[in-house]
Write an enzyme that holds these catalytic residues in place. Structure first.
Site, PDB file in Angstrom:
ATOM      1  N   HIS A  94       0.859  -1.191   0.000  1.00 56.01           N
ATOM      2  CA  HIS A  94       0.000   0.000   0.000  1.00 56.01           C
ATOM      3  C   HIS A  94       0.894   1.239   0.000  1.00 56.01           C
ATOM      4  O   HIS A  94       1.980   1.237   0.582  1.00 56.01           O
ATOM      5  CB  HIS A  94      -0.897  -0.026   1.241  1.00 56.01           C
ATOM      6  CG  HIS A  94      -1.942   1.045   1.208  1.00 56.01           C
ATOM      7  ND1 HIS A  94      -1.676   2.338   1.579  1.00 56.01           N
ATOM      8  CD2 HIS A  94      -3.242   1.017   0.817  1.00 56.01           C
ATOM      9  CE1 HIS A  94      -2.773   3.066   1.430  1.00 56.01           C
ATOM     10  NE2 HIS A  94      -3.739   2.285   0.959  1.00 56.01           N
ATOM     11  N   GLU A 166      -3.572   2.121  -7.304  1.00 51.53           N
ATOM     12  CA  GLU A 166      -3.941   3.193  -6.388  1.00 51.53           C
ATOM     13  C   GLU A 166      -3.012   4.381  -6.613  1.00 51.53           C
ATOM     14  O   GLU A 166      -1.938   4.463  -5.988  1.00 51.53           O
ATOM     15  CB  GLU A 166      -3.823   2.720  -4.940  1.00 51.53           C
ATOM     16  CG  GLU A 166      -4.725   1.551  -4.608  1.00 51.53           C
ATOM     17  CD  GLU A 166      -5.190   1.599  -3.168  1.00 51.53           C
ATOM     18  OE1 GLU A 166      -6.400   1.597  -2.957  1.00 51.53           O
ATOM     19  OE2 GLU A 166      -4.351   1.660  -2.266  1.00 51.53           O
TER      20      GLU A 166
HETATM   21  C1  PEP Z   1      -6.557   3.479   0.196  1.00 53.79           C
HETATM   22  O1  PEP Z   1      -5.884   3.980   1.073  1.00 53.79           O
HETATM   23  O2  PEP Z   1      -6.370   2.301  -0.161  1.00 53.79           O
HETATM   24  C2  PEP Z   1      -7.582   4.303  -0.416  1.00 53.79           C
HETATM   25  C3  PEP Z   1      -7.909   4.062  -1.647  1.00 53.79           C
HETATM   26  O3  PEP Z   1      -8.080   5.313   0.360  1.00 53.79           O
HETATM   27  P1  PEP Z   1      -9.290   6.298  -0.041  1.00 53.79           P
HETATM   28  O4  PEP Z   1     -10.398   5.471  -0.630  1.00 53.79           O
HETATM   29  O5  PEP Z   1      -9.694   6.934   1.250  1.00 53.79           O
HETATM   30  O6  PEP Z   1      -8.740   7.277  -1.037  1.00 53.79           O
END
Ligand code: PEP
Length: 265
Positions: A94, A166
């Protein structure tokens, strides 16, 4: 057809009673669906009590992290071996682990291998920072993260894995929930295609066809339909929105609806 996967990353929020209450509220709102998997990633502390409370037909558990060595003198750590009967999935790499805790590529590679060795499916998170995006380095960063993260894996193992795109610039940090950039479905589609192409080159067409790719970054009940309808995207990894039972169950309902439409088509 690849199963849709919705993974709620609760991050470092909710003590045992708060987590139990959220699970209870989700349980009331979420139905069993054969083609949608709902995964909760609470803090390590509450994995055990939630595993007793959880309806396994509806939910699976994920760890947000673990240590890459199975056992030993590593004060303060919890290994994948200790978690193997407790969780189905592990979030690995992450952006907060990479950037706040400085986890390098080779450590993330070792964590992916440790998860697989312990029969836990990795959800390997990849994504570029804003600076890398502006410098035109998105593809290079993603390529490096995917290649190194999967480097000890066989094509068979990769086929069963999950990769979450992400973009760091699109992740809400909680307090700035409403004030940051949002990734467009077109951007997400381009990246999903690029990742699948990388996997095809490295592990062949079967692995590329089977690996599931999620999107994460400020996803919520309102934008879930747009992201879940994006070609190449098989699910979502919400952070902030997963702590709100209306938001999270709304996202799961959208997944049900889309999956039903796909089956009927
Ligand atoms: C995450 O931290 O995996 C994430 C996507 O957070 P958010 O949905 O709050 O942007």
């Amino acid at each position: 057809m690849r199963k849709i996967l919705i993974v709620g990353n609760w991050k470092m929020h909710l003590n045992a009673s708060q987590a139990s209450l959220l699970l209870h509220r989700l349980h009331e709102r979420i139905k069993i669906h054969r083609d949608v998997e709902v995964v909760l990633a609470p803090s390590m502390l509450v994995l055990q009590p939630l595993s007793v409370q959880i309806d396994r037909r509806k939910f699976r558990l994920a760890t947000q992290n673990a240590f890459h060595i199975d056992e030993g003198a590593y004060t303060g750590e919890v290994s994948f071996t200790m978690l193997r009967d407790l969780v189905h999935y592990a979030i690995i790499g992450h952006s907060e682990r990479r950037h706040v805790f400085g986890e390098p590529l080779d450590l993330i590679r070792d964590k992916v291998a440790a998860a697989v060795r312990n029969e836990i499916t990795p959800i390997l998170c990849v994504g570029e920072t804003k600076t890398e995006k502006v410098a035109g380095e998105t593809e290079k960063v993603l390529h490096d993260q995917v290649v190194s993260g999967l480097s000890n894996m066989t094509a068979r193992e990769v086929a069963k894995m999950v990769i979450a795109y992400e973009p760091v610039w699109a992740i809400s940090s909680g307090s700035n929930y409403a004030h940051h950039e949002i990734a467009t479905p077109e951007q997400v589609e381009r990246v999903a295609k690029f990742i699948r192409h990388n996997i095809e080159e490295l592990y062949g067409p079967k692995a590329a066809k089977m690996v599931r790719i999620l999107y994460g970054g400020s996803s919520n009940a309102e934008n879930a339909k747009a992201y879940l309808s994006t070609p190449g995207i098989d699910g979502l990894l919400p952070g902030g929105a997963s702590l709100n039972y209306h938001e999270f169950s709304g996202m799961v309902r959208t997944a049900y609806r889309l999956q039903r439409e796909r089956i009927e088509a």
